[in-house]
Design a protein around this motif. Structure first.
Motif, mmCIF file in Angstrom:
data_model
loop_
_atom_site.group_PDB
_atom_site.id
_atom_site.type_symbol
_atom_site.label_atom_id
_atom_site.label_comp_id
_atom_site.label_asym_id
_atom_site.label_seq_id
_atom_site.Cartn_x
_atom_site.Cartn_y
_atom_site.Cartn_z
ATOM 1 N N ARG A 66 1.411 5.511 10.020
ATOM 2 C CA ARG A 66 0.203 5.133 10.749
ATOM 3 C C ARG A 66 0.194 3.670 11.214
ATOM 4 N NH1 ARG A 66 -5.555 7.798 9.975
ATOM 5 N NH2 ARG A 66 -6.713 6.393 11.280
ATOM 6 N N PHE A 88 -2.358 -2.568 -8.890
ATOM 7 C CA PHE A 88 -1.428 -3.631 -8.511
ATOM 8 C C PHE A 88 -2.103 -4.983 -8.450
ATOM 9 C CE2 PHE A 88 0.469 0.272 -7.130
ATOM 10 C CZ PHE A 88 1.784 0.111 -7.507
ATOM 11 N N HIS A 105 -3.621 16.461 -6.991
ATOM 12 C CA HIS A 105 -3.285 16.725 -8.388
ATOM 13 C C HIS A 105 -4.155 17.791 -9.026
ATOM 14 C CE1 HIS A 105 -0.512 13.553 -8.245
ATOM 15 N NE2 HIS A 105 -1.374 12.563 -8.249
ATOM 16 N N THR A 120 -3.537 -6.206 -0.359
ATOM 17 C CA THR A 120 -2.439 -5.480 0.265
ATOM 18 C C THR A 120 -2.202 -4.108 -0.356
ATOM 19 O OG1 THR A 120 -0.861 -6.539 -1.207
ATOM 20 C CG2 THR A 120 -1.225 -7.577 0.921
ATOM 21 N N ALA A 121 -2.785 -3.857 -1.521
ATOM 22 C CA ALA A 121 -2.488 -2.589 -2.203
ATOM 23 C C ALA A 121 -3.341 -1.438 -1.677
ATOM 24 C CB ALA A 121 -2.686 -2.735 -3.701
ATOM 25 N N ARG A 176 1.465 9.662 6.460
ATOM 26 C CA ARG A 176 0.113 9.133 6.532
ATOM 27 C C ARG A 176 0.087 7.629 6.266
ATOM 28 N NH1 ARG A 176 -3.825 11.890 2.621
ATOM 29 N NH2 ARG A 176 -3.600 13.662 4.012
ATOM 30 N N HIS A 177 0.746 7.216 5.204
ATOM 31 C CA HIS A 177 0.600 5.825 4.802
ATOM 32 C C HIS A 177 1.551 4.880 5.519
ATOM 33 C CE1 HIS A 177 -2.169 6.448 1.301
ATOM 34 N NE2 HIS A 177 -1.796 7.680 1.575
ATOM 35 N N ALA A 178 2.753 5.343 5.798
ATOM 36 C CA ALA A 178 3.715 4.427 6.410
ATOM 37 C C ALA A 178 3.742 4.554 7.928
ATOM 38 C CB ALA A 178 5.108 4.679 5.837
ATOM 39 N N LEU A 199 9.425 4.274 -9.882
ATOM 40 C CA LEU A 199 9.286 3.679 -8.554
ATOM 41 C C LEU A 199 10.182 2.456 -8.364
ATOM 42 C CD1 LEU A 199 5.440 3.873 -7.912
ATOM 43 C CD2 LEU A 199 7.237 5.267 -6.917
ATOM 44 N N ARG A 212 3.690 1.437 -1.735
ATOM 45 C CA ARG A 212 4.039 1.563 -3.151
ATOM 46 C C ARG A 212 2.848 2.111 -3.936
ATOM 47 N NH1 ARG A 212 6.069 -3.601 -6.516
ATOM 48 N NH2 ARG A 212 3.879 -4.097 -6.327
ATOM 49 N N ALA A 213 1.648 1.644 -3.563
ATOM 50 C CA ALA A 213 0.448 2.139 -4.252
ATOM 51 C C ALA A 213 0.255 3.630 -3.993
ATOM 52 C CB ALA A 213 -0.784 1.361 -3.776
ATOM 53 N N HIS A 254 -4.676 0.666 1.555
ATOM 54 C CA HIS A 254 -4.214 0.870 2.924
ATOM 55 C C HIS A 254 -5.270 0.395 3.915
ATOM 56 C CE1 HIS A 254 -2.455 2.639 6.442
ATOM 57 N NE2 HIS A 254 -1.418 3.027 5.742
ATOM 58 N N TYR A 273 0.818 -1.220 0.000
ATOM 59 C CA TYR A 273 0.000 0.000 0.000
ATOM 60 C C TYR A 273 0.841 1.254 0.000
ATOM 61 C CZ TYR A 273 0.410 -0.949 5.052
ATOM 62 O OH TYR A 273 0.863 -1.244 6.308
ATOM 63 N N ARG A 328 3.091 10.852 -12.525
ATOM 64 C CA ARG A 328 2.666 9.699 -11.738
ATOM 65 C C ARG A 328 1.371 9.993 -11.001
ATOM 66 N NH1 ARG A 328 6.492 9.154 -7.217
ATOM 67 N NH2 ARG A 328 8.051 9.028 -8.833
ATOM 68 N N GLY A 329 0.410 9.100 -11.150
ATOM 69 C CA GLY A 329 -0.864 9.292 -10.459
ATOM 70 C C GLY A 329 -1.798 10.239 -11.179
ATOM 71 N N ARG A 344 2.625 5.782 -3.468
ATOM 72 C CA ARG A 344 3.605 6.476 -4.315
ATOM 73 C C ARG A 344 3.114 6.503 -5.758
ATOM 74 N NH1 ARG A 344 8.291 3.992 -1.373
ATOM 75 N NH2 ARG A 344 8.843 5.599 0.135
ATOM 76 N N ALA A 345 2.522 5.385 -6.203
ATOM 77 C CA ALA A 345 2.056 5.315 -7.586
ATOM 78 C C ALA A 345 0.928 6.303 -7.835
ATOM 79 C CB ALA A 345 1.599 3.897 -7.916
ATOM 80 N N LYS A 346 0.224 6.673 -6.761
ATOM 81 C CA LYS A 346 -0.832 7.670 -6.927
ATOM 82 C C LYS A 346 -0.256 9.071 -7.037
ATOM 83 C CE LYS A 346 -3.691 6.552 -3.490
ATOM 84 N NZ LYS A 346 -4.923 6.536 -2.690
ATOM 85 N N GLY A 347 1.055 9.183 -6.915
ATOM 86 C CA GLY A 347 1.689 10.485 -7.093
ATOM 87 C C GLY A 347 1.606 11.373 -5.872
ATOM 88 N N LEU A 348 1.391 10.766 -4.684
ATOM 89 C CA LEU A 348 1.348 11.583 -3.472
ATOM 90 C C LEU A 348 2.757 12.044 -3.130
ATOM 91 C CD1 LEU A 348 -1.057 9.395 -1.335
ATOM 92 C CD2 LEU A 348 -1.584 11.520 -2.505
ATOM 93 N N PRO A 349 2.873 13.235 -2.542
ATOM 94 C CA PRO A 349 4.205 13.687 -2.145
ATOM 95 C C PRO A 349 4.802 12.760 -1.090
ATOM 96 C CG PRO A 349 2.501 15.235 -1.416
ATOM 97 C CD PRO A 349 1.825 14.233 -2.266
#
Lengths: 350, 305
Positions: A269, B98, B122, B103-104, A265-267, B60, A250-251, B106, A248, B90-91, A253-258
């Motif tokens: 928490r 994925f 964005h 797991t992808a 927030r994601h890691a 990535l 990696r996901a 959160h 999640y 990206r995004g 990051r793939a969404k382009g979040l800073p």
């Protein structure tokens, strides 16, 4: 009965959880009084000789009066029941040392320790989590190496040694830190509300007193926090590495979040859930481990009180301290469970 | 495909550090080109560098990886400059779904949060507007009660539903290219077809380009990768045309069977089916915020974070 049952389940989960845990906690406290009472009976040593001088102890009349006054002349089970009966009325007995009710003593000494431990805990959480996150991000590079040394030092340096050395350096040599105690010599305490001087000064708007009380808090709180900083740092690093490798993240990051959002927030928490558990245990350890720091900094807290009571075999005081510390420990653990459920929606209270 | 492709990967090579201090060349000489609105399959056995190639396009790759070749998206160089080129698209223009929806997503963030956080980022729009877009997208991927779904958490959905949510989340920002990395591998066979159909429909409706990564040639033909497919093996790629995907020639496929009066009627579409919906989670009446807060304080506090 069914009415009661449906009323019970109509309560929010959180309220049900708190009620249930408080009830269990009450039973636990009862068990603790039993254990601590039993322990005071089996420890070698006689309260009479510990509290009375040689001359007084050799006078049977004085000894008999002493025993009668503290109920030591009655059979042991009766002593315990008497203790419980008083306890229900909020009476923890009288301290043989201070000749005051134990509740009065606790009201004076406990807030000082809670103030110290809370300040230390906040410091440990802020520092520990920050260092742990930085170490995890800079894994195997220089920030990680530096922080590893810091956290290792934190958990291995003996607290009382650190207390002495920092006091020597910052007070005697550099003159930055204020002296021992909670206030400057002759300083007037703020009006007694919670007996935590910083809070009381804040509530009554005495800004100078607040500054003095806070400055006296810095060094002992830092020393007390060091061990916990080390352990929270190591825990945070491990938990962050774990969550940073999750899909999640990696996901995200793939969404382009800073990167800041990804980490905070994601890691962080999921990592926090683990950290809170460690922090809860650390708080309990701090409460019981303040005695060394309190001795060096002449901090009139519960650690010193417990230590002196133990030396004097002051049974009522010892039992009072154990009971209160146990109650705090139970409450902190309950808080940890609630925070845990707030962090992770998959956890259900109840 | 007219003019320059939307995404072109040229002679991509990726090498990764190994545990013993050496380097392993995981991808070498991979070429992929995807035009506007086109679907391209990227197939190969596991470990042949499919996912790595996709991650390279998004910038990535795991730290320590070194790359060669070029990745160009809409005239913009994505590799190099420390991955800054990829960070810009990206995004936003380039989204990815994925393999494992378990797991992808959160586990501790609400579906709504995960659907909208990158939108706000964005598109520079408010929360309310982002919510509206997200709900519309959830509806598009056929999540029942999309409004309520926003307040729920991934563990309250089944695997297929979660993959739909992941796809909706990837598409909410309105990307031009979707990279779907084994989107059906972790799913139940019966759910796979639904997800594939969904991707194909979305591609048509949203004029999306899709790079479908899979090790399953059947999946590729089901999605109608009639355009092109690239096969990878041991890090190398071979471009091939799947003029008529072999699987659709299979005589058991209902689609290929000649329609006649004697043949059984076509299976009803999922939407039209009269199956009653199972309401697994209790639905709360739409009540005032404070009443909601009283009802479940934990959820209320969490929603403020």
């Amino acid at each position: 009965m069914s009415f009661l049952r449906s009323a019970w389940y109509a309560l929010p989960n959180l309220v049900r959880f708190v009620i249930r845990r408080l009830f269990v906690g009450l039973l636990l406290c009862l068990g603790i009084t039993l254990v601590s009472f039993a322990l005071t009976q089996v420890v070698p040593g006689d309260p009479v000789s510990a509290n009375l001088g040689d001359r007084a102890a050799s006078d049977p009349e004085i000894v008999a009066a002493f025993r009668a006054r503290y109920g030591l002349d009655k059979p042991v089970p009766q002593q315990y029941l008497l203790y419980l009966e008083r306890l229900v009325h909020g009476d923890l007995g009288e301290s043989q040392q201070t000749k005051r009710p134990v509740t009065t003593d606790l009201a004076q000494y406990l807030p000082a320790t809670i103030e110290l431990a809370t300040a230390a805990m906040i410091l440990a959480l802020v520092l520990g989590i920050t260092l742990g996150v930085v170490a995890a991000i800079g894994r195997d590079r220089w920030p990680d190496q530096v922080i590893r040394v810091i956290s290792l030092a934190g958990v291995s340096i003996p607290t009382f040694w650190l207390a002495l050395v920092t006091f020597y350096i910052f007070f005697f040599k550099l003159g930055i830190a204020p002296g021992v105690g909670r206030l400057n010599p002759g300083g007037k305490a703020p009006p007694s509300i919670t007996n935590m001087f910083t809070i009381d000064a804040l509530l009554s708007g005495q800004w100078t007193t607040l500054g003095i009380a806070a400055s006296h808090l810095v060094l002992p709180a830092t020393v007390l926090a060091i061990y916990t900083v080390g352990s929270i740092t190591r825990f945070t690093r491990a938990a962050m590495l774990e969550s940073l490798s999750q899909d999640y993240v990696r996901a995200a990051r793939a969404k382009g979040l800073p990167e800041r959002t990804v980490i905070l927030r994601h890691a962080l928490r999921p990592a926090l859930a683990a950290i809170v558990t460690v922090a809860g245990m650390a708080f309990g350890r701090m409460l019981s481990g303040t005695v060394l720091v309190e001795s060096v900094f002449s901090w009139p807290g519960i650690g010193q009180y417990a230590y002196k009571s133990a030396l004097a075999l002051d049974l009522r005081a010892i039992m009072g301290v154990s009971l209160v510390v146990a109650a705090i420990y139970i409450l902190v653990n309950m808080a940890v469970d609630i925070i845990y459920a707030l962090i992770d929606p998959r956890i259900r209270l109840g | 495909m007219a003019g320059a492709p939307l995404l072109s990967i040229e002679n991509l090579s990726i090498s990764l550090p190994t545990a013993d201090g050496g380097r392993a060349l995981a991808v070498r000489g991979v070429d992929i080109a995807i035009g506007e609105g086109e679907i391209v399959g990227l197939a190969g056995e596991s470990g042949s560098g499919k996912t790595l190639s996709a991650l390279a396009a998004l910038g990535l790759l795991p730290s320590g990886a070194t790359t060669g070749g070029r990745v160009v998206f809409d005239g913009r160089e994505l590799m190099g400059e420390g991955g800054r080129g990829a960070a810009a698209v990206r995004g936003r223009d380039l989204a990815m779904v994925f393999q494992d929806p378990m797991t992808a997503l959160h586990p501790m963030l609400s579906v709504g949060r995960q659907m909208t956080e990158h939108l706000v980022q964005h598109r520079r729009i408010g929360r309310a507007e982002a919510d509206r877009i997200a709900i519309a997208m959830l509806d598009r991927v056929r999540i029942p009660n999309p409004k309520e779904a926003m307040a729920r958490f991934p563990h309250q959905f089944s695997g297929g539903m979660r993959q739909r949510i992941a796809i909706a989340s990837a598409l909410a920002a309105g990307p031009r290219l979707l990279i779907a990395d084994e989107p059906t591998t972790a799913l139940d066979v019966t759910v796979q077809a639904g997800i594939l159909r969904l991707i194909e429909n979305l591609r048509r409706e949203l004029k999306l380009s899709v790079l479908l990564i899979t090790h399953d040639l059947g999946v590729m033909s089901a999605l109608g990768c009639r355009g092109r497919a690239t096969l990878t093996r041991a890090g190398c790629s071979t471009r091939c045309r799947m003029a008529a995907p072999p699987i659709t020639r299979c005589r058991h496929c209902p689609a290929r069977r000649p329609r006649s009066a004697a043949s059984p009627p076509a299976a009803p579409s999922i939407r039209a089916a009269a199956l009653p919906r199972i309401s697994a989670a209790p639905t709360f009446p739409n009540c005032l915020p404070w009443a909601r807060a009283m009802r479940s304080p934990a959820r209320w506090i969490r929603s403020r974070w």
